[in-house]
Design an enzyme around this catalytic site. Structure first.
Site, mmCIF file in Angstrom:
data_model
loop_
_atom_site.group_PDB
_atom_site.id
_atom_site.type_symbol
_atom_site.label_atom_id
_atom_site.label_comp_id
_atom_site.label_asym_id
_atom_site.label_seq_id
_atom_site.Cartn_x
_atom_site.Cartn_y
_atom_site.Cartn_z
ATOM 1 N N GLN A 104 -19.041 40.655 53.291
ATOM 2 C CA GLN A 104 -19.606 40.080 54.520
ATOM 3 C C GLN A 104 -19.067 38.662 54.725
ATOM 4 O OE1 GLN A 104 -23.899 40.376 54.890
ATOM 5 N NE2 GLN A 104 -23.938 42.073 53.445
ATOM 6 N N CYS A 150 21.910 45.311 33.748
ATOM 7 C CA CYS A 150 22.347 43.943 34.039
ATOM 8 C C CYS A 150 22.496 43.142 32.741
ATOM 9 C CB CYS A 150 21.417 43.283 35.061
ATOM 10 S SG CYS A 150 22.298 42.048 36.018
ATOM 11 N N HIS A 179 21.445 47.031 39.457
ATOM 12 C CA HIS A 179 20.030 47.363 39.226
ATOM 13 C C HIS A 179 19.684 48.706 39.872
ATOM 14 C CE1 HIS A 179 18.615 43.414 37.646
ATOM 15 N NE2 HIS A 179 19.696 43.002 38.285
ATOM 16 N N GLU A 196 17.206 50.527 39.339
ATOM 17 C CA GLU A 196 15.750 50.683 39.526
ATOM 18 C C GLU A 196 15.313 50.383 40.955
ATOM 19 O OE1 GLU A 196 17.277 48.293 37.875
ATOM 20 O OE2 GLU A 196 16.170 46.393 37.821
HETATM 21 N N1 GLN Z 1 21.703 36.541 33.511
HETATM 22 C C1 GLN Z 1 22.691 37.556 33.780
HETATM 23 C C2 GLN Z 1 23.618 37.128 34.899
HETATM 24 O O1 GLN Z 1 23.289 36.278 35.690
HETATM 25 C C3 GLN Z 1 22.041 38.888 34.084
HETATM 26 C C4 GLN Z 1 21.202 38.884 35.309
HETATM 27 C C5 GLN Z 1 20.253 40.058 35.401
HETATM 28 O O2 GLN Z 1 19.946 40.699 34.397
HETATM 29 N N2 GLN Z 1 19.756 40.319 36.580
HETATM 30 O O3 GLN Z 1 24.699 37.662 35.024
#
Ligand code: GLN
Length: 531
Positions: free
Chosen positions: A193, A382, A508, A510
Site C-alpha cells: 500500500q 575467454c 562468449h 553463453e
Molecule cells: N581479461 C581477458 C582479456 O581482456 C579476458 C576477458 C574475458 O574473459 N572476458 O582479454
C-alpha cells in the site's frame, strides 16, 4: 502505433522485475505480438562495462557490442530475439546526451533542467524503439525501487508519457513484495500500500499489481489490495516463488496477466498463446534422465549473478541432453596443486570462466592442467581459453614462464598478447573488442562437428588474444586453432584433438544460448560430460 508497458518495482529490490518483464513479453509474443524489452538503469555509469561483477552481476554483451545489464540476457533467452544498445539506457547515458546537446548550443538561452530536458531525453529513448515500426509492444523496465531518489526522473517521464499517449496505450505494471510474518501467520499488504502511495504521489496509478509472495494470495488479500490500491481484483496478480525462472511465464498465464494487459491496452487478440515449445522445455527440465556435476572455476563464484548467462546456458544445454546439470562453484584463488584432486573430485567436466586481472589465475591454470591430464571434458571461455593456452605452453611446449601479457608484462613467452588495436587505447569504458565477429571453422575439427557449419558468429568482450607467433609450435605440439576470424586472422577457438573434449573459445557463447536455441558448444560439452 506501438503500445507501452512500464514495469516498476516497490518495497524491495531483487524481486525479479526482469523475469516478470520477460515473462509478460513471452506471453504476448506467444499470442502473436511482436515485443521488445528495454531496461532503464538509474545509475550514473554510462554502462555496466566498467563495473565489478560483485556490483550488479554479469555484464551482458549484445550483438552490436553494447555492454549492458544482465536483464537483457533474460530478455534474449526468453524471447529468442536479439537486443541492442537501444534496449539498455542508463542515467549516465541520458545526462551525457543532454550535456553534449547543451555544449553544441541546442538549448541556447535556456536553463537546462531535470524537467523537461532529462525527462524529455528519457521519453525519447523509450520511444526510439518504436521508430522502426517493428514492434507492437514495448516493455520498459525501470531499474531500482519506487521512492529511490535516482528513479524520480524516470517515474516523471512515465507519468508524462502516460498522459500524452493515453491510458489505452501506456500502462504500468507494479511488482511488489507481500511479506509473510511467520509469528503472525499472515501475509502483509501494508508495504505494498505504501509503495503504491509513493507512486501515486508522483502521479502514477499502477494498472496492474504483481505481488511476489511465498504463499498464495487468498481472495481476502486480493480484495484488500484492490480496495487500497484503486484496482479491480483481476488486476492483482499473484507471483509465487517459482522453482525455476522458466516457470514464471506459465504462472503468469494461469493468473491471466496476459489477458489483463490485452484488455487494458485494448489490443485485438491474435490467437491463444502458443507455448508448446516452452512447455516441452519445462517438461524436460523437470524430468531429467541424467545428472552431472560441472566445476565452474572462477573468482566471482560467491555471486551466482556474476556468471548468470553461463548458468542459464547450462540449463538450456541440460534440457537438450535430458540432464540435470549441477554447477559446483570453485574459487580459483583457493586452488593449489595439493587440493585440486579433492576440489575437483566427483566433477564430470570443468569450465574455466571469463574474467579480468591476476587474482586466482594460477588456480585456473591448475584446473586446466588437471582436466587435460585426466581426460576430463574441459571448456574454457575467454580468460578460460587464454588459461588453456598458457597451460599448454608451460606444460606441453616447454615454454618456461609462458603467460598472458595481462598477468605478466615481462613474460619471456607472451602466448596471450595485447591486440594490436588495443595498444593505443587508454580509456577503459567501451574500448574492448566488443560484440559479434565472424569465425571460420577448420574442416575436421571438433568445433566444426559441434556447430555443423563452416562459418559462425559469436560475441566478444576482451582485450587480449592468442599470439599468432606461436601458432606453429602449438599446432606441432597437439593444440589446434580450429576457429579463426577470417578478416583479422585472430584465433577464436583452440582444441586438443587427442583429448575427450577440450575446447577453449575467445568469445562468449553463453550470451547466445536461449530456451529455443541452446548453444551447440554447451550442448556438446554437457553431452561429453554425460559420456
Ligand atoms: N581479461 C581477458 C582479456 O581482456 C579476458 C576477458 C574475458 O574473459 N572476458 O582479454
Amino acid at each position: 502505433m506501438a503500445k507501452y508497458i512500464f514495469v516498476t518495482g516497490g518495497v524491495s529490490s531483487s524481486l525479479g522485475k526482469g523475469i516478470i518483464a520477460a515473462s509478460v513479453a513471452k506471453l504476448l509474443q506467444a499470442r502473436g505480438f511482436s515485443v521488445t524489452i528495454q531496461k532503464l538503469d538509474p545509475y550514473i555509469n554510462i554502462d555496466p562495462g566498467t563495473l565489478n561483477p560483485y556490483e550488479h552481476g554479469e555484464c551482458y554483451v549484445t550483438e552490436d557490442g553494447a555492454e549492458t545489464d544482465l536483464d537483457l540476457g533474460h530478455y534474449e533467452r526468453f524471447l529468442n530475439i536479439p537486443t541492442s544498445q537501444a534496449n539498455n539506457v542508463t542515467t549516465g547515458r541520458i545526462y551525457q546526451t543532454v550535456i553534449n546537446k547543451e555544449r553544441a548550443g541546442d538549448f541556447l538561452g535556456k536553463t537546462v533542467q531535470v524537467v523537461p530536458h532529462i525527462t524529455n531525453e528519457i521519453k525519447r529513448r523509450v520511444q526510439l524503439l518504436a521508430k522502426t515500426n517493428e514492434y507492437d509492444i514495448i516493455i520498459t523496465e525501470i531499474g531500482g525501487t519506487v521512492g529511490d531518489i535516482e528513479s524520480l526522473p524516470y517515474i516523471e517521464a512515465l507519468r508524462q508519457l502516460r498522459w500524452e499517449l493515453g491510458r489505452d496505450n501506456c500502462i504500468t505494471v507494479h511488482l511488489t513484495l507481500i511479506p509473510y510474518l511467520s509469528a503472525a501467520g499472515e501475509l502483509k499488504t501494508k508495504p505494498t500500500q505504501h509503495s503504491v502511495k509513493e507512486l501515486l504521489s508522483s502521479g502514477v496509478q499502477p494498472d496492474i499489481l504483481v505481488c511476489r509472495t511465498e504463499h498464495p494470495l487468498d481472495m481476502g488479500i486480493r480484495r484488500k489490495l484492490s480496495l487500497f490500491c484503486n484496482l479491480d481484483p483481476t488486476s492483482v496478480i499473484e507471483a509465487r516463488d517459482a522453482e525455476s525462472i522458466y516457470d514464471v511465464p506459465i504462472l503468469m498465464l494461469k493468473e491471466k496477466l496476459d489477458i489483463s494487459i490485452i484488455s487494458k491496452l485494448r489490443l485485438v487478440d491474435r490467437h491463444e498463446p502458443q507455448l508448446d515449445k516452452w512447455k516441452s522445455f519445462l517438461g524436460l527440465l523437470k524430468n531429467p534422465m541424467h545428472e552431472i556435476n560441472i566445476g565452474l572455476v572462477g573468482k566471482y563464484i560467491e555471486l551466482q549473478d556474476a556468471y548468470k548467462s553461463i548458468h542459464e546456458a547450462f540449463v538450456h544445454a541440460g534440457v537438450a541432453n535430458e540432464c540435470k546439470v549441477n554447477i559446483i562453484p570453485i574459487q580459483s584463488a583457493q586452488l593449489t596443486a595439493n587440493n585440486i584432486g579433492t576440489k575437483l573430485d566427483n566433477i564430470h567436466g570443468v569450465l574455466v570462466a571469463p574474467g579480468f586481472g591476476e587474482r586466482g589465475i594460477e588456480g585456473k591454470i591448475l584446473a586446466v592442467q588437471y582436466a587435460r591430464e585426466n581426460n576430463i571434458p574441459f571448456f574454457g571461455i575467454c580468460l578460460g581459453m587464454q588459461c588453456a593456452v598458457v597451460e599448454y605452453a608451460r606444460n606441453m611446449l616447454n615454454l618456461e614462464g609462458a603467460s598472458s601479457l595481462e598477468m605478466d608484462e615481462d613474460t619471456p613467452h607472451p602466448v596471450i598478447t595485447l591486440m594490436e588495436e588495443q595498444k593505443t587505447v587508454d580509456k577503459k569504458g567501451g574500448t574492448m573488442r566488443l560484440g559479434a565477429y565472424p569465425c571460420q571453422l577448420k574442416a575436421g575439427s571438433k568445433a566444426k562437428e559441434i556447430y555443423r557449419s563452416k562459418e559462425i558468429s559469436e560475441r566478444h568482450r576482451h582485450r587480449y588474444e592468442f599470439n599468432n607467433n606461436y601458432m606453429q609450435q602449438y599446432e606441432e605440439g597437439g593444440m589446434l586453432a580450429s576457429g579463426i576470424n577470417p578478416e583479422t586472422n585472430l584465433v577464436e577457438i583452440v582444441e586438443i584433438p587427442e583429448h575427450k573434449w577440450f575446447v577453449g573459445v575467445q568469445f562468449h557463447p553463453e550470451y547466445k544460448s536461449t530456451v529455443e536455441n541452446p548453444h551447440p558448444l554447451f550442448v556438446g560439452f554437457v553431452g561429453a560430460c554425460i559420456d
